[in-house]
Design a protein around this motif. Structure first.
Motif, short mmCIF file in Angstrom:
data_model
loop_
_atom_site.label_atom_id
_atom_site.label_comp_id
_atom_site.label_asym_id
_atom_site.label_seq_id
_atom_site.Cartn_x
_atom_site.Cartn_y
_atom_site.Cartn_z
N ILE A 110 0.68 -1.04 -0.07
CA ILE A 110 -0.13 -0.01 0.06
C ILE A 110 0.90 1.17 0.07
CG2 ILE A 110 -1.96 -1.07 1.05
CD1 ILE A 110 -1.25 0.27 3.83
N GLY A 111 2.13 1.16 0.13
CA GLY A 111 2.85 2.30 0.14
C GLY A 111 2.88 3.02 1.29
N THR A 112 2.49 4.54 0.90
CA THR A 112 1.96 5.37 2.03
C THR A 112 0.65 5.96 1.78
OG1 THR A 112 3.18 7.32 1.16
CG2 THR A 112 4.32 5.86 2.83
N ASP A 113 -0.18 5.19 1.21
CA ASP A 113 -1.60 5.51 0.76
C ASP A 113 -2.57 5.27 1.71
OD1 ASP A 113 -3.86 6.12 -0.58
OD2 ASP A 113 -3.18 5.28 -2.66
N PRO A 114 -3.12 6.20 2.43
CA PRO A 114 -4.13 5.80 3.30
C PRO A 114 -5.39 5.38 2.92
CG PRO A 114 -3.69 8.31 3.30
CD PRO A 114 -2.78 7.68 2.65
N LYS A 155 3.19 4.72 12.65
CA LYS A 155 2.28 5.33 13.76
C LYS A 155 0.90 5.49 13.22
CE LYS A 155 6.26 6.58 16.16
NZ LYS A 155 7.22 7.94 16.73
N GLU A 156 0.80 6.05 11.76
CA GLU A 156 -0.53 6.35 11.43
C GLU A 156 -1.51 5.27 11.07
OE1 GLU A 156 -0.86 9.17 7.99
OE2 GLU A 156 0.96 10.10 8.58
N ILE A 157 -0.63 4.17 10.90
CA ILE A 157 -1.25 2.92 10.66
C ILE A 157 -1.93 2.33 11.83
CG2 ILE A 157 -1.19 0.51 9.89
CD1 ILE A 157 0.86 1.41 7.85
N VAL A 158 -1.10 2.40 12.98
CA VAL A 158 -1.62 1.88 14.20
C VAL A 158 -2.77 2.71 14.46
CG1 VAL A 158 -0.82 1.53 16.57
CG2 VAL A 158 0.64 0.98 14.91
N ALA A 159 -2.59 4.08 14.42
CA ALA A 159 -3.87 4.96 14.91
C ALA A 159 -5.10 4.40 14.09
CB ALA A 159 -3.23 6.49 14.72
N PHE A 160 -5.12 4.17 12.88
CA PHE A 160 -6.13 3.96 11.98
C PHE A 160 -6.86 2.53 12.81
CE2 PHE A 160 -7.91 1.21 8.65
CZ PHE A 160 -8.56 2.14 8.12
N ASN A 162 -6.56 1.21 15.75
CA ASN A 162 -7.08 1.67 16.92
C ASN A 162 -8.51 2.23 16.87
OD1 ASN A 162 -4.72 1.02 18.37
ND2 ASN A 162 -4.10 2.81 18.78
N ALA A 163 -8.71 3.25 15.70
CA ALA A 163 -9.76 3.99 15.55
C ALA A 163 -10.83 2.87 14.80
CB ALA A 163 -9.59 4.98 14.52
N ASN A 164 -10.49 1.98 14.18
CA ASN A 164 -11.39 1.03 13.42
C ASN A 164 -11.47 -0.45 14.07
OD1 ASN A 164 -12.50 2.49 10.93
ND2 ASN A 164 -10.28 3.13 11.07
N ARG A 165 -10.94 -0.50 15.44
CA ARG A 165 -11.13 -1.79 15.96
C ARG A 165 -10.15 -3.03 15.32
NH1 ARG A 165 -16.61 -3.43 16.97
NH2 ARG A 165 -15.76 -4.72 18.92
N ILE A 166 -9.23 -2.50 14.73
CA ILE A 166 -8.58 -3.62 14.17
C ILE A 166 -7.09 -3.99 14.58
CG2 ILE A 166 -6.97 -3.68 11.81
CD1 ILE A 166 -8.70 -1.80 10.76
N LEU A 167 -6.78 -5.31 14.72
CA LEU A 167 -5.58 -5.63 15.53
C LEU A 167 -4.38 -5.40 14.88
CD1 LEU A 167 -7.03 -9.42 15.79
CD2 LEU A 167 -6.69 -7.80 17.60
N THR A 168 -3.37 -4.97 15.47
CA THR A 168 -1.90 -4.71 15.06
C THR A 168 -1.27 -6.09 15.62
OG1 THR A 168 -2.34 -2.21 15.45
CG2 THR A 168 -0.10 -3.19 15.23
N ASP A 169 -0.68 -6.39 14.52
CA ASP A 169 0.09 -7.62 14.62
C ASP A 169 1.54 -7.37 14.78
OD1 ASP A 169 0.88 -10.50 14.54
OD2 ASP A 169 0.03 -10.86 12.59
N VAL A 170 2.03 -7.98 15.93
CA VAL A 170 3.56 -7.77 16.12
C VAL A 170 4.47 -8.86 15.68
CG1 VAL A 170 3.07 -6.36 18.06
CG2 VAL A 170 3.37 -8.61 18.43
N GLU A 183 3.41 0.70 22.84
CA GLU A 183 3.08 2.03 23.40
C GLU A 183 2.05 2.63 22.90
OE1 GLU A 183 5.36 6.46 23.84
OE2 GLU A 183 6.47 4.68 23.36
N LEU A 184 1.59 2.31 21.36
CA LEU A 184 0.56 2.93 20.92
C LEU A 184 -0.74 1.93 20.56
CD1 LEU A 184 2.87 4.41 18.01
CD2 LEU A 184 1.72 5.63 19.96
N THR A 185 -0.76 1.10 20.65
CA THR A 185 -1.76 0.18 19.99
C THR A 185 -2.75 -0.15 21.21
OG1 THR A 185 -2.68 -1.90 19.02
CG2 THR A 185 -0.81 -2.34 20.58
N HIS A 186 -4.00 -0.26 20.77
CA HIS A 186 -5.23 -0.62 21.48
C HIS A 186 -5.29 -2.15 21.61
CE1 HIS A 186 -7.25 3.76 21.32
NE2 HIS A 186 -5.94 3.71 22.07
#
Length: 307
Positions: A110-114, A155-160, A162-170, A183-186
């Protein structure tokens, strides 16, 4: 017993075949529908993975092609496969139905395309891993010698998420990027990782990382990959259970799940060669843990802690 597998690469295999593999019963697919049913797997997460050798300008199309195979080959040709788009959908699966959820393994495409990130969410992606093993525009992976953390875009992706109740996989992140995410993820998760203290591999989690995930309410899903399970290979189901034992010793008995990585690994734990063998793992776990604890490992820990 309900079983949920948080990671497989069936879509990559189907895409690599040019769509010639029938998801229902292709013998080349370790997580085919027939094998999931035989192994009692009630829900399967399907990773979108584009290998680094694909040219940058073709990566997003490759990802869209995999999504097309998901909608056509997996869902369209198998009415008993039901897409998971809401977290409550896991609870509404009927008898004989198998849930199917899209996940993202690396954001290179996705490059840097939100806008592309938003599109993937609309198409059903509910878990996002920022990297595969290498560095990209969001973060460094575990095999990047630099070992840097998240970029501003990461960091923008993690914020996205969080806002959309998406898991952030480490699972594939460098250690620095891991701690940035924590530090950032919900909604953190390790979809397919084992314990570094048991098998010293860069893809495995340190005790400190595992404890941090447990403290955030996350689940760690053990992976059926021999190099991540036992040094020198030749891993058995008993060797995999040593990772479960270790995570439990760290306080993770209610934070452990399954993330096979079937269809994405080149060797197999003896007795766990495909999803149809999942019951063998459950049977062995029941020799060491209570039925309630094993139900947790199989699905319930994840379901209790989903977003």
């Amino acid at each position: 017993m309900r079983i949920i597998d948080l990671h497989c690469d069936a879509l990559y295999k189907i895409w690599k075949s040019g769509g010639t593999l029938a998801y229902r019963d292709a013998p080349e697919l370790e997580t085919s529908k027939e094998r999931l049913a035989a192994g009692g797997v009630k829900a399967q997460c399907f990773a979108l993975y584009v290998p680094p050798e694909v040219k940058e300008e073709h990566r997003f199309q490759a990802m869209l092609d995999q999504i097309d195979y998901f909608y056509d080959n997996v869902l369209g040709r198998n009415p008993d496969m039901k897409q998971i788009v809401e977290w409550s959908d896991f609870d509404s699966l009927g008898d004989g139905e198998i849930g199917a959820m899209l996940t993202l393994e690396g954001v290179d495409a996705i490059g840097t395309d939100p806008g592309k990130l938003r599109l993937l969410h609309r198409l059903g992606v509910r878990s996002v891993g920022l990297t595969w093993n290498h560095a990209n525009l969001a973060a460094d992976g575990v095999m990047e010698p630099r070992g840097a953390g998240l970029t501003s875009w990461g960091k923008e992706i993690v914020a996205f998420n969080n806002a959309n109740r998406i898991l952030t996989d480490v699972s594939h992140l460098s250690e620095k990027a891991f701690w940035d995410v924590i530090e950032l993820t919900h909604y953190p998760i390790a979809s397919h990782s084992n314990a570094k203290a048991v098998c010293d591999h860069p893809r495995n989690l340190t005790d400190e990382q595992a404890r941090a995930l447990f403290a955030k309410g996350a689940t760690v899903h053990v992976i059926y990959n021999p190099p991540f399970t036992k040094k020198g290979g030749g891993a058995s189901i008993a060797d995999l259970i040593k990772h479960v034992d270790h995570f439990c010793a760290l306080g993770g008995v209610r934070h452990i799940g399954l993330g096979s990585d079937l269809d994405g690994i080149s060797s197999h734990i003896a007795g766990l060669e495909h999803a149809g063998h999942t019951g063998r793992l459950i049977e062995e776990l029941l020799k060491h843990y209570t039925e309630d604890e094993v139900r947790g490992f199989a699905a319930d820990n994840f379901l209790r802690r989903r977003p």
